[in-house]
Design a protein around this motif. Sequence first.
Motif, PDB file in Angstrom:
ATOM      1  N   GLU A 187      19.928 101.397  38.032  1.00 59.38           N
ATOM      2  CA  GLU A 187      20.010  99.811  38.106  1.00 59.38           C
ATOM      3  C   GLU A 187      21.425  99.116  37.670  1.00 59.38           C
ATOM      4  N   ILE A 188      21.850  98.190  38.349  1.00 58.43           N
ATOM      5  CA  ILE A 188      22.896  97.378  37.764  1.00 58.43           C
ATOM      6  C   ILE A 188      22.332  96.665  36.400  1.00 58.43           C
ATOM      7  N   PRO A 189      23.093  96.800  35.546  1.00 56.12           N
ATOM      8  CA  PRO A 189      22.932  96.248  34.259  1.00 56.12           C
ATOM      9  C   PRO A 189      23.235  94.664  34.307  1.00 56.12           C
ATOM     10  N   ARG A 190      22.641  93.943  35.111  1.00 58.17           N
ATOM     11  CA  ARG A 190      23.084  92.668  35.419  1.00 58.17           C
ATOM     12  C   ARG A 190      23.184  91.808  34.319  1.00 58.17           C
ATOM     13  N   GLU A 191      22.201  91.736  33.314  1.00 63.55           N
ATOM     14  CA  GLU A 191      22.256  90.816  32.276  1.00 63.55           C
ATOM     15  C   GLU A 191      23.484  91.307  31.058  1.00 63.55           C
ATOM     16  N   ASP A 192      23.888  92.679  30.885  1.00 62.32           N
ATOM     17  CA  ASP A 192      24.770  93.182  30.052  1.00 62.32           C
ATOM     18  C   ASP A 192      26.095  92.743  30.866  1.00 62.32           C
ATOM     19  N   ILE A 193      26.265  92.840  31.939  1.00 59.16           N
ATOM     20  CA  ILE A 193      27.609  92.720  32.644  1.00 59.16           C
ATOM     21  C   ILE A 193      28.019  91.230  32.493  1.00 59.16           C
ATOM     22  N   ALA A 194      26.851  90.273  32.693  1.00 59.55           N
ATOM     23  CA  ALA A 194      27.002  88.729  32.481  1.00 59.55           C
ATOM     24  C   ALA A 194      27.452  88.593  31.225  1.00 59.55           C
ATOM     25  N   ALA A 195      26.728  89.020  30.165  1.00 57.83           N
ATOM     26  CA  ALA A 195      27.138  88.591  28.645  1.00 57.83           C
ATOM     27  C   ALA A 195      28.449  89.151  28.395  1.00 57.83           C
ATOM     28  N   SER A 196      28.778  90.338  28.773  1.00 59.31           N
ATOM     29  CA  SER A 196      30.082  91.027  28.542  1.00 59.31           C
ATOM     30  C   SER A 196      31.273  90.093  29.198  1.00 59.31           C
ATOM     31  N   PHE A 197      30.960  89.765  30.464  1.00 57.20           N
ATOM     32  CA  PHE A 197      31.910  88.813  31.124  1.00 57.20           C
ATOM     33  C   PHE A 197      32.247  87.707  30.323  1.00 57.20           C
ATOM     34  N   GLN A 198      31.264  86.912  29.858  1.00 58.17           N
ATOM     35  CA  GLN A 198      30.985  85.666  29.511  1.00 58.17           C
ATOM     36  C   GLN A 198      31.847  85.592  27.905  1.00 58.17           C
ATOM     37  N   GLU A 199      31.568  86.844  27.488  1.00 58.59           N
ATOM     38  CA  GLU A 199      32.140  86.899  25.891  1.00 58.59           C
ATOM     39  C   GLU A 199      33.549  87.079  26.300  1.00 58.59           C
ATOM     40  N   ALA A 200      34.205  87.805  27.184  1.00 53.21           N
ATOM     41  CA  ALA A 200      35.466  88.199  27.333  1.00 53.21           C
ATOM     42  C   ALA A 200      36.308  86.776  27.863  1.00 53.21           C
ATOM     43  N   VAL A 201      35.533  85.825  28.644  1.00 56.68           N
ATOM     44  CA  VAL A 201      36.003  84.612  28.768  1.00 56.68           C
ATOM     45  C   VAL A 201      36.219  83.604  27.849  1.00 56.68           C
ATOM     46  N   SER A 202      35.163  83.600  27.089  1.00 56.40           N
ATOM     47  CA  SER A 202      34.977  82.497  25.996  1.00 56.40           C
ATOM     48  C   SER A 202      36.007  82.718  24.929  1.00 56.40           C
ATOM     49  N   VAL A 203      36.155  84.131  24.509  1.00 59.69           N
ATOM     50  CA  VAL A 203      36.938  84.686  23.345  1.00 59.69           C
ATOM     51  C   VAL A 203      38.434  84.021  23.775  1.00 59.69           C
ATOM     52  N   THR A 204      38.748  84.416  25.137  1.00 58.83           N
ATOM     53  CA  THR A 204      40.098  84.060  25.742  1.00 58.83           C
ATOM     54  C   THR A 204      40.574  82.387  25.411  1.00 58.83           C
ATOM     55  N   LEU A 205      39.335  81.771  25.997  1.00 58.79           N
ATOM     56  CA  LEU A 205      39.602  80.579  26.193  1.00 58.79           C
ATOM     57  C   LEU A 205      39.666  79.859  24.749  1.00 58.79           C
ATOM     58  N   LEU A 206      38.953  80.391  23.597  1.00 55.30           N
ATOM     59  CA  LEU A 206      38.885  79.785  22.405  1.00 55.30           C
ATOM     60  C   LEU A 206      40.168  79.951  21.756  1.00 55.30           C
ATOM     61  N   LYS A 207      40.763  81.560  21.921  1.00 59.78           N
ATOM     62  CA  LYS A 207      41.928  81.908  21.155  1.00 59.78           C
ATOM     63  C   LYS A 207      43.135  81.034  21.499  1.00 59.78           C
ATOM     64  N   LYS A 208      43.217  80.716  22.948  1.00 61.07           N
ATOM     65  CA  LYS A 208      44.369  80.261  23.328  1.00 61.07           C
ATOM     66  C   LYS A 208      44.555  78.724  23.061  1.00 61.07           C
ATOM     67  N   THR A 209      43.258  78.094  23.289  1.00 58.20           N
ATOM     68  CA  THR A 209      43.083  76.577  22.921  1.00 58.20           C
ATOM     69  C   THR A 209      43.506  76.439  21.464  1.00 58.20           C
ATOM     70  N   LEU A 210      42.961  77.343  20.370  1.00 57.55           N
ATOM     71  CA  LEU A 210      43.232  77.005  19.198  1.00 57.55           C
ATOM     72  C   LEU A 210      44.639  77.295  18.729  1.00 57.55           C
ATOM     73  N   LYS A 211      45.151  78.219  19.468  1.00 54.96           N
ATOM     74  CA  LYS A 211      46.815  78.592  19.232  1.00 54.96           C
ATOM     75  C   LYS A 211      47.668  77.135  19.778  1.00 54.96           C
ATOM     76  N   ALA A 212      47.172  76.536  20.736  1.00 49.71           N
ATOM     77  CA  ALA A 212      47.603  75.387  21.175  1.00 49.71           C
ATOM     78  C   ALA A 212      47.465  74.178  20.297  1.00 49.71           C
ATOM     79  N   ALA A 213      46.589  74.147  19.771  1.00 50.79           N
ATOM     80  CA  ALA A 213      46.028  73.120  18.769  1.00 50.79           C
ATOM     81  C   ALA A 213      46.712  73.371  17.506  1.00 50.79           C
ATOM     82  N   LYS A 214      46.659  74.235  16.848  1.00 50.41           N
ATOM     83  CA  LYS A 214      47.673  75.070  15.607  1.00 50.41           C
ATOM     84  C   LYS A 214      48.982  74.580  15.753  1.00 50.41           C
ATOM     85  N   ASP A 215      49.763  75.092  17.201  1.00 50.04           N
ATOM     86  CA  ASP A 215      51.170  74.952  17.268  1.00 50.04           C
ATOM     87  C   ASP A 215      51.354  73.355  17.441  1.00 50.04           C
TER      88      ASP A 215
END
Length: 374
Positions: free
Chosen positions: A276-304
């Motif tokens: 079976e395709i582990p849809r929930e785990d793929i969704a969660a892992s994708f969401q984690e990758a996206v949200s980590v990047t968004l947070l990191k870059k926005t935080l850097k922009a604010a600090k800079d």
Amino acid sequence: MIRKFKTPISDNIVNIGPDAGYDQIILATETSCDETAAAVVLNGRHVLSNVVASQIETHKKYGGVVPEVAAREHLESINMVVEEAVKKSGIKLNEITAFAATVGPGLVGALLVGLNTAKSLSLVYDKPFLGVNHLNAHVCANYLSSENENPNIWKPPFVCLLISGGHTQIIRVNSYCNQELIGETLDDAVGEAYDKVARLLKLPYPGGPLLDKMAQTGDKNRFKFTEAKVGEYDFSFSGLKTAVLRLVQSFDGTSYEKPPVPVDHSSSLPLRSGCEIPREDIAASFQEAVSVTLLKKTLKAAKDSNINQITLAGGVAANSEIRKKFFSLENTGFRVHAPALKYCTDNAAMVASSAYFLSNVMEELDIEVFSRVK
Ligand code: KG4
Ligand code: ZN
């Protein structure tokens, strides 16, 4: 700074904005994509009415927005939506200070409907017409509050992460009338990536909110996706989308090497037996990758930028994990804000707010709509 606008018939000058020193009521329309919306807002913040007619049910069967169909539906709904917004606001049309509409970016045929409605009202009532940039408007959603809510006193300067179906940008809001673009996506917008990955996981259009829900029951650490190497405030999501496609193919038995086969979204993907395709785990892992990047870059922009206030805006700002991660910054000395969910996705209240705070060059009645960011 006082911004001066002319009325179309008598050429009277009307001052607009926080420095004008009197109460201003703006009626705005928004028809840039698949929501027909109208709203009445007092002084750029206080929402007197906010009416949104969604076309999602219509476009669902096509798996995305069909521009011609969207324009036709806007035409059918706009008068009703404006009438309801006026009625709910308790304000008479001749008491409106100015009329506003989104002029772009968006679908040209769709934009014309809201634009011509607001222009016509402006002519009939001899009040200024203000054209609004949809992206500026999403940022201004942070200033809005409704009648029974606490007055929202969010003020610049702040760094705003704007994440919608069509755009992903980091914007430095230096003052009410100065929004400065400092980074953006080089390919897919976050919302677009969400909707495409949701399709791969067999979720109907628009998949973003459903993927968000599905991710909540999955294991976000099961799959690791590499972050794209782009400018420090820029984003790229097309590689991530392909990585998810490959991952899904590795479970459903479709070969890695083959080009992606056209997927029939109405039937199930062929599953390798017992795999079976582990849809929930793929969704969660994708969401984690996206949200980590968004947070990191926005935080850097604010600090800079030496700015300790951060906001979210746009439809994807309704995402539970992204909101959670951003609000956790409050424990590290940042002030964080996000619009109420109804003001994250497309609406006209944010357009009225933007007209009040920063629309300044688009007052002419012969203004044209535009499809892409200029
Ligand atoms: O701002 P918006 O209403 O329209 C544009 O200007 O594009 O954003 C729509 C986008 C869609 O891609 C939709 O899937 C996404 O916002 N979206 C979400 C969520 N709610 C809406 N994406 C992820 N999680 C959500 N909860
Ligand atoms: Zn939008």
